[in-house]
Design a protein around this motif. Structure first.
Motif, PDB file in Angstrom:
ATOM      1  N   ALA A  73     -14.191  16.418 -41.004  1.00 43.45           N
ATOM      2  CA  ALA A  73     -13.881  15.044 -41.391  1.00 43.45           C
ATOM      3  C   ALA A  73     -15.072  14.317 -42.015  1.00 43.45           C
ATOM      4  CB  ALA A  73     -13.397  14.258 -40.166  1.00 43.45           C
ATOM      5  N   GLY A  74     -16.239  14.933 -41.947  1.00 41.06           N
ATOM      6  CA  GLY A  74     -17.445  14.293 -42.473  1.00 41.06           C
ATOM      7  C   GLY A  74     -17.896  13.125 -41.630  1.00 41.06           C
ATOM      8  N   MET A  75     -17.663  13.206 -40.325  1.00 39.66           N
ATOM      9  CA  MET A  75     -17.997  12.113 -39.412  1.00 39.66           C
ATOM     10  C   MET A  75     -19.017  12.546 -38.369  1.00 39.66           C
ATOM     11  SD  MET A  75     -14.543  10.022 -38.509  1.00 39.66           S
ATOM     12  CE  MET A  75     -13.692   9.062 -39.765  1.00 39.66           C
ATOM     13  N   GLN A  76     -19.710  11.550 -37.823  1.00 36.24           N
ATOM     14  CA  GLN A  76     -20.572  11.744 -36.673  1.00 36.24           C
ATOM     15  C   GLN A  76     -19.789  11.373 -35.412  1.00 36.24           C
ATOM     16  OE1 GLN A  76     -23.712  13.074 -37.070  1.00 36.24           O
ATOM     17  NE2 GLN A  76     -23.056  13.198 -39.221  1.00 36.24           N
ATOM     18  N   ALA A  77     -20.241  11.875 -34.288  1.00 38.34           N
ATOM     19  CA  ALA A  77     -19.527  11.618 -33.037  1.00 38.34           C
ATOM     20  C   ALA A  77     -19.401  10.128 -32.746  1.00 38.34           C
ATOM     21  CB  ALA A  77     -20.227  12.325 -31.872  1.00 38.34           C
ATOM     22  N   ASN A  78     -20.436   9.357 -33.050  1.00 43.41           N
ATOM     23  CA  ASN A  78     -20.410   7.925 -32.750  1.00 43.41           C
ATOM     24  C   ASN A  78     -19.510   7.125 -33.690  1.00 43.41           C
ATOM     25  OD1 ASN A  78     -21.781   7.216 -30.366  1.00 43.41           O
ATOM     26  ND2 ASN A  78     -23.761   7.613 -31.331  1.00 43.41           N
ATOM     27  N   ASP A  79     -18.925   7.792 -34.690  1.00 41.47           N
ATOM     28  CA  ASP A  79     -17.922   7.129 -35.526  1.00 41.47           C
ATOM     29  C   ASP A  79     -16.581   7.019 -34.810  1.00 41.47           C
ATOM     30  OD1 ASP A  79     -19.667   6.874 -37.722  1.00 41.47           O
ATOM     31  OD2 ASP A  79     -19.179   8.901 -38.426  1.00 41.47           O
ATOM     32  N   ILE A  80     -16.409   7.789 -33.747  1.00 37.61           N
ATOM     33  CA  ILE A  80     -15.141   7.840 -33.014  1.00 37.61           C
ATOM     34  C   ILE A  80     -15.052   6.664 -32.043  1.00 37.61           C
ATOM     35  CG2 ILE A  80     -13.769   9.176 -31.363  1.00 37.61           C
ATOM     36  CD1 ILE A  80     -13.826  10.378 -34.182  1.00 37.61           C
TER      37      ILE A  80
END
Length: 328
Positions: A73-80
């Motif tokens: 998804a091209g995301m970091q964990a803290n984006d969740i």
């Protein structure tokens, strides 16, 4: 502007220990229980499954699958900002703290987003996706990590060949996000508690001890009959909600429990078997993990492409069942 939810990343993980039918047959033979590769395949389509080693828990599998989904998804964990874990085998007996909270901690998420578990057995993933879809559409959360993860090997009775040969361990995950484009086109969930006794773990906890059996029990013929009858209906309900025809389904990703049930559902929907994603032969029944595992497999090998319509459906203990129709 209408807000939709969309799947933007998938991931999965299987523990390294792979057990084929010949190995499990030999294990049962040592206990004077007769079975064979041919017997298992003819009844289920299963050729192998994966089991965790001692000290490995549901959250460990969930974290690995989540890392792959986040990367996709091209995301970091803290984006969740929300984690939903569908599981019937949580890290802690009694279910708390939730496995979702443990996953949050192991992923290093420190933003204080919500995290909770969903328990609908093999339907758990479609239940969790439906919940995430509703939260995103309501504007409550933007980026949701939905996970199906199980260590069913720990609740199997290896003296019952009707169940122990069917199940395996694994995890699958997706990242869902708010979108201006339609992604989740329809969801439909059902339950009928009158059938709660045909697939269950009947033991109960009282005064620090287990009363009754802590092993999985399944009335195979009853489960088969009910599954075949409800899966086509719920898929058609989802199609009706979305306003599309079965012929517009590009891929069917059913719960990977039994190849005969899966094939029956595809035929009833008028879909060629070539449009059905099958992983049950190599993974066994991984309960809530089976659909996201199969989905990720087909995304990563290039079968499922952006813009295609994917029908995901499952049936499980409770008795629960449901479907999710998604445009990838």
């Amino acid at each position: 502007m209408t807000t939709y939810s969309k799947i933007i990343g998938t991931g999965s993980y299987l523990p390294p220990k792979r057990v084929n039918n010949h190995e499990i047959a030999a294990q049962l033979a040592a206990k004077d229980i007769e079975t064979s590769d041919e017997w298992i395949v003819s009844r289920s389509g299963i050729q192998a499954r994966h089991f965790v080693e001692d000290g490995v828990y549901t959250s460990d599998l969930a974290v690995e699958a989540s890392k792959h989904a986040l990367q996709a998804a091209g995301m970091q964990a803290n984006d969740i900002d929300l984690i939903i874990v569908a599981t019937s085998t949580p890290d802690h007996f009694g279910g708390f703290p939730s496995t979702a909270c443990i996953v949050q901690q192991k992923l290093g998420i420190t933003t204080g987003g919500a995290a909770f578990d969903v328990q609908a057995v093999c339907s758990g993933f479609v239940y969790a996706v439906s919940v995430a879809d509703a939260f995103i559409k309501a504007g409550a959360y933007k980026n949701v990590l939905v996970i199906g993860a199980e260590v069913f090997s720990r609740i199997l009775n290896f003296e019952d060949r009707t169940t122990c040969v069917l199940f395996g361990d694994g995890a699958g995950a997706i990242v869902m996000t708010a979108s201006e484009e339609p992604g989740i086109l329809a969801t439909k969930l059902h339950a009928d508690g009158r059938h709660s006794n045909i697939l269950c773990v009947p033991g109960k906890v009282a005064n620090g001890a287990i009363e009754g059996s802590a092993f999985l029990y399944m009335d195979g013929p009853a489960v088969f009959k009910l599954a075949v009858s409800v899966l086509e209906k719920v898929a058609n309900e989802a199609l009706q909600i979305a306003g599309i025809q079965a012929s517009e389904i590009d891929w069917l990703v059913p719960h990977q429990a039994n190849l005969r049930i899966m094939q029956s559902t595809a035929k009833k929907l008028g879909l060629p078997l070539e449009k059905m994603v099958v992983t049950v032969d190599q993974h066994g029944n991984t309960s809530a993990a089976s659909i996201p595992l199969a989905l990720d497999t087909a995304v990563r090998d290039g079968r499922i492409k952006p813009g295609q319509n994917v029908m995901m459906e499952g049936v499980g203990g409770g008795f629960t069942w449901g479907a999710v129709l998604a445009r990838m």
